[in-house]
Design an enzyme around this catalytic site. Sequence first.
Site, PDB file in Angstrom:
ATOM      1  N   HIS A 129       0.827  -1.217   0.000  1.00  0.00           N
ATOM      2  CA  HIS A 129       0.000   0.000   0.000  1.00  0.00           C
ATOM      3  C   HIS A 129       0.860   1.267   0.000  1.00  0.00           C
ATOM      4  O   HIS A 129       0.439   2.311  -0.495  1.00  0.00           O
ATOM      5  CB  HIS A 129      -0.907   0.040   1.228  1.00  0.00           C
ATOM      6  CG  HIS A 129      -1.913  -1.079   1.271  1.00  0.00           C
ATOM      7  ND1 HIS A 129      -2.430  -1.662   0.146  1.00  0.00           N
ATOM      8  CD2 HIS A 129      -2.496  -1.726   2.311  1.00  0.00           C
ATOM      9  CE1 HIS A 129      -3.281  -2.620   0.484  1.00  0.00           C
ATOM     10  NE2 HIS A 129      -3.336  -2.688   1.801  1.00  0.00           N
ATOM     11  N   PHE A 376      -0.823  -8.465   4.475  1.00  0.00           N
ATOM     12  CA  PHE A 376       0.528  -7.900   4.343  1.00  0.00           C
ATOM     13  C   PHE A 376       0.541  -6.518   3.687  1.00  0.00           C
ATOM     14  O   PHE A 376       1.443  -6.196   2.887  1.00  0.00           O
ATOM     15  CB  PHE A 376       1.428  -8.874   3.549  1.00  0.00           C
ATOM     16  CG  PHE A 376       1.179 -10.311   3.873  1.00  0.00           C
ATOM     17  CD1 PHE A 376       1.421 -10.786   5.159  1.00  0.00           C
ATOM     18  CD2 PHE A 376       0.670 -11.182   2.938  1.00  0.00           C
ATOM     19  CE1 PHE A 376       1.160 -12.108   5.490  1.00  0.00           C
ATOM     20  CE2 PHE A 376       0.404 -12.501   3.255  1.00  0.00           C
ATOM     21  CZ  PHE A 376       0.655 -12.964   4.536  1.00  0.00           C
ATOM     22  N   CYS A 377      -0.470  -5.697   4.004  1.00  0.00           N
ATOM     23  CA  CYS A 377      -0.552  -4.339   3.427  1.00  0.00           C
ATOM     24  C   CYS A 377      -0.534  -4.377   1.905  1.00  0.00           C
ATOM     25  O   CYS A 377       0.074  -3.509   1.254  1.00  0.00           O
ATOM     26  CB  CYS A 377       0.567  -3.433   3.931  1.00  0.00           C
ATOM     27  SG  CYS A 377       0.533  -3.197   5.688  1.00  0.00           S
ATOM     28  N   ALA A 378      -1.164  -5.402   1.348  1.00  0.00           N
ATOM     29  CA  ALA A 378      -1.233  -5.503  -0.117  1.00  0.00           C
ATOM     30  C   ALA A 378      -2.593  -6.124  -0.471  1.00  0.00           C
ATOM     31  O   ALA A 378      -2.664  -7.177  -1.112  1.00  0.00           O
ATOM     32  CB  ALA A 378      -0.077  -6.343  -0.644  1.00  0.00           C
TER      33      ALA A 378
END
Length: 469
Positions: A129, A376-378
Amino acid sequence: MSPHQTTNNYRELFVGVDAQVPTLSGEQCTYVSLDNAASTPALKAVQTAVDNFLPYYSSVHRGTGFKSQLSTRAYEDARNTVMAFVGANPAEHTCIFGKNTTEAINKLARRFPFTEQRNVVITSGMEHHSNDLPWRGAAHTVHVGLTPDGCLDEEDFDSQLERHKGSLALVAITGASNVTGYLNPIYRLAEKTHAVGAQILVDCAQMAPHRAVDMRSIEDPSHLDYITISAHKMYAPFGTGALVGRRDTFGRGDPDQQGGGTVEIVTLDEVVWAGPPDRDEAGSPNTVGAVALAAAIKQLEKVRMENVANHEAELTAYALSRLPEVPGLRLYGDKDPANAHKRLGVIPLEIDHMPHFKVAAILGHEYGIGVRSGCFCAHPYILHLLDLTPDQSERAREHVLAGDKSELPGLIRASFGLYNTFEDVDALVEALHRISRAEYHGEYVQDRATGEYIPEGWAPNFEEYFSSA
Ligand SMILES: Cc1ncc(COP(=O)(O)O)c(C=O)c1O
């Protein structure tokens, strides 16, 4: 010699890798850290450098005393070390210290010289992100598509480049994925980007600790205009990161953060900004963090990045060959052990019919193995890898917005660092075998708000291990 035994002594270079941690059974065990894509332990060289520096630590830049001068020198030496490590040239590039990659990319998004004609950023669907959201707020942002197993679709990259060539300002792409460990062909993408008159940022948060980065001269069509790194992923967890990029970009325009250190002169009517990098380092810097990062880089250089890459590729190949033995275990991304040298040691996986949050909790509480689970911030990348239908994605979105993450789609991620061993892989495989056979002892209760599982009636006593008092 069996490949199951680790013969190098990289482990000795690190702080705390033999730390004992509590488990649910009441026994202690040696912690197995497989969450290096998030943060890494400290190198002993970093600890020593910080210890040696602290007695002389003082203000930097304008202090006149011996300690200030020594601190200023240490800070500027660290800047030179970072630049040399990524192949930057002080005549063409500058290194701006900050907190981490997220801060660095946000800074570039605010400082990049977009124009009315050139206001498009091409990024991709595999980004963290931190290399996606800042662009959405700064420019018209286009996401390059992915192949079904999650690689960058280079044909789509080429066609987006062609479609936007007149208005493209910047390509912002990751060097390596924090989910699948894929390495992007950054120098080839850079050449294509420059051919249409745009610039390229490579997010090296994930790549730099594991592979050499070479920005190259801006005369070279395959050069990288900007790169970012995070020291806490490079064995130097003292709160520093760096944005290394073109001097011409940071030598013009108003700084995004203004204040002490950013100016040549100020009157009540006029402000003259300092040159790079001072213009972009507002306020007192994190000198200790910079010293720590430089010490980590020097240690990695001593080990040599080829050796780092080779060791981690061996671990990855071994893990990819052993993990499929676990019943019901599914690997994502490139599953071929023969390709281990072409990607990083970041391995996403799941066990059929078991929530990722629960598997991760059992690994931690019962086996002393630290991994990560979730997105995982994705988020877009995970939805792609899981191949969710639009309906499934929408349902997940509604649950999250209603405050319920209990069924949040996601995966488990094991990620290697230089100090990991074949024995660590064996420990993970053995634990996953047992979990797949439901051999665990805790009664796990889920917190619906976070999605996390906690073993009922048991919590570690953290105070026994660390207290700041
Ligand atoms: C590829 C990538 N980019 C950016 C980031 C953000 O890094 P930081 O949290 O250090 O700002 C991460 C962190 O995991 C990452 O893996």
